[in-house]
Motif scaffolding. Structure first.
Motif, PDB file in Angstrom:
ATOM      1  N   GLY A 179      -6.325  15.090  33.013  1.00  0.00           N
ATOM      2  CA  GLY A 179      -6.320  15.799  34.284  1.00  0.00           C
ATOM      3  C   GLY A 179      -5.376  15.155  35.278  1.00  0.00           C
ATOM      4  N   LYS A 180      -4.893  15.919  36.223  1.00  0.00           N
ATOM      5  CA  LYS A 180      -3.978  15.353  37.203  1.00  0.00           C
ATOM      6  C   LYS A 180      -4.738  14.715  38.368  1.00  0.00           C
ATOM      7  CE  LYS A 180      -2.975  19.545  39.855  1.00  0.00           C
ATOM      8  NZ  LYS A 180      -3.226  20.815  39.315  1.00  0.00           N
ATOM      9  N   GLN A 181      -4.118  13.697  38.921  1.00  0.00           N
ATOM     10  CA  GLN A 181      -4.738  12.964  40.022  1.00  0.00           C
ATOM     11  C   GLN A 181      -4.454  13.699  41.325  1.00  0.00           C
ATOM     12  OE1 GLN A 181      -6.318  10.016  39.745  1.00  0.00           O
ATOM     13  NE2 GLN A 181      -6.012   9.761  37.553  1.00  0.00           N
ATOM     14  N   THR A 182      -5.482  14.270  41.906  1.00  0.00           N
ATOM     15  CA  THR A 182      -5.275  14.912  43.202  1.00  0.00           C
ATOM     16  C   THR A 182      -6.442  14.613  44.114  1.00  0.00           C
ATOM     17  OG1 THR A 182      -6.193  16.909  42.239  1.00  0.00           O
ATOM     18  CG2 THR A 182      -3.804  16.856  42.525  1.00  0.00           C
ATOM     19  N   LYS A 183      -6.179  14.698  45.379  1.00  0.00           N
ATOM     20  CA  LYS A 183      -7.239  14.508  46.365  1.00  0.00           C
ATOM     21  C   LYS A 183      -7.956  15.845  46.545  1.00  0.00           C
ATOM     22  CE  LYS A 183      -7.429  13.386  51.209  1.00  0.00           C
ATOM     23  NZ  LYS A 183      -6.676  12.811  52.325  1.00  0.00           N
ATOM     24  N   ASN A 184      -9.282  15.787  46.545  1.00  0.00           N
ATOM     25  CA  ASN A 184     -10.058  17.014  46.744  1.00  0.00           C
ATOM     26  C   ASN A 184     -10.244  17.260  48.239  1.00  0.00           C
ATOM     27  OD1 ASN A 184     -10.332  17.331  43.972  1.00  0.00           O
ATOM     28  ND2 ASN A 184     -12.254  16.212  43.909  1.00  0.00           N
ATOM     29  N   HIS A 185      -9.312  18.001  48.817  1.00  0.00           N
ATOM     30  CA  HIS A 185      -9.368  18.249  50.264  1.00  0.00           C
ATOM     31  C   HIS A 185     -10.595  19.056  50.686  1.00  0.00           C
ATOM     32  CE1 HIS A 185      -5.550  16.481  51.090  1.00  0.00           C
ATOM     33  NE2 HIS A 185      -4.929  17.252  50.221  1.00  0.00           N
ATOM     34  N   ASP A 186     -11.143  19.806  49.743  1.00  0.00           N
ATOM     35  CA  ASP A 186     -12.263  20.693  50.097  1.00  0.00           C
ATOM     36  C   ASP A 186     -13.620  19.985  50.052  1.00  0.00           C
ATOM     37  OD1 ASP A 186     -11.923  20.353  47.396  1.00  0.00           O
ATOM     38  OD2 ASP A 186     -12.637  22.360  46.875  1.00  0.00           O
ATOM     39  N   GLU A 187     -13.625  18.722  49.610  1.00  0.00           N
ATOM     40  CA  GLU A 187     -14.908  18.021  49.525  1.00  0.00           C
ATOM     41  C   GLU A 187     -15.219  17.271  50.815  1.00  0.00           C
ATOM     42  OE1 GLU A 187     -15.005  15.616  45.996  1.00  0.00           O
ATOM     43  OE2 GLU A 187     -15.146  17.375  44.712  1.00  0.00           O
ATOM     44  N   LEU A 188     -16.508  17.052  51.014  1.00  0.00           N
ATOM     45  CA  LEU A 188     -16.930  16.369  52.233  1.00  0.00           C
ATOM     46  C   LEU A 188     -17.132  14.888  51.949  1.00  0.00           C
ATOM     47  CD1 LEU A 188     -19.403  19.157  53.142  1.00  0.00           C
ATOM     48  CD2 LEU A 188     -17.439  18.545  54.544  1.00  0.00           C
TER      49      LEU A 188
END
Lengths: 10, 210
Positions: A1-10
């Motif tokens: 999987g690619k490393q990304t920041k989950n902007h939608d998480e709290l």
């Protein structure tokens, strides 16, 4: 999987 | 949004409502760590800076605002009901947690910018912010039932994020390494408490059954 920041998480 | 994340967020929301309810009905700050609660203000303010430049959803915005406002309100309530004459058990040197989280944020971040470093800092700080509260609990010996429910619901929230990340990894191919590792750390910090909670609260309820 690619490393990304989950902007939608709290 | 999957079921684990919704349940996690609800659990987080409930934990704060339990805390506000407990402090305002008893009009007492006893057994609650002001250091932990002040750390949460720093956590939410430093994490949700993106409120100013990124819109995700109405849900996301409202929850972020709720966590910032409610954490400030809790600190206000604790200050109001704090008795200076009381012997304090809130002795954990919280600056170590701030310092450690900041160093981790400098090492682990997605971009070396102020916003990204503060975001990473907030995750690491959150993962250990409960420690002063656990120290208070240990030193007080016996805690109010509401206080233990509060800590349980708060711990459950990040634990529920773990199956959420596993689910997202398989369905979306997403993996937020910093969030996942700090989230696992946070759950480990709570693990001892979870065990005691299970022994004391869950089993006691069973004992009361006829």
């Amino acid at each position: 999987g690619k490393q990304t920041k989950n902007h939608d998480e709290l | 949004m999957n079921i684990f994340r919704i349940l996690g967020d609800i659990s987080h929301l409930i934990s704060i409502l339990i805390l506000i309810h407990a402090v305002s009905t008893t009009k007492s700050a006893q057994g609650i760590s002001l250091k932990t609660q002040a750390a949460y203000v720093v956590v939410f303010v430093s994490r949700y800076l993106d409120l100013f430049f990124r819109y995700v959803s109405l849900y996301n915005t409202l929850m972020k605002l709720f966590f910032i406002v409610s954490s400030i309100y809790v600190v206000f309530l604790l200050n109001r009901y704090k008795k200076n004459s009381e012997k304090t058990n809130d002795i954990f040197p919280v600056w170590y947690l701030f310092g450690g989280a900041f160093v981790f944020a400098l090492i682990f971040n997605y971009e070396f910018s102020i916003v990204e470093i503060l975001w990473s800092f907030s995750l690491w700080l959150e993962s250990v912010a409960i420690i002063p509260q656990l120290v208070v609990l240990q030193r007080t010996g016996e805690a109010q039932l509401l206080t233990t429910h509060y800590i349980f619901a708060l711990g459950l929230y990040r634990a529920l994020y773990i199956p959420n990340w596993i689910y997202r990894y398989y369905t979306e191919g997403r993996m937020d390494k910093i969030a996942v590792i700090s989230g696992i750390l946070q759950t480990i910090v709570y693990s001892d408490f979870f065990y005691i909670y299970y022994k004391k609260v869950v089993k006691n309820l069973k004992f009361k059954l006829p």
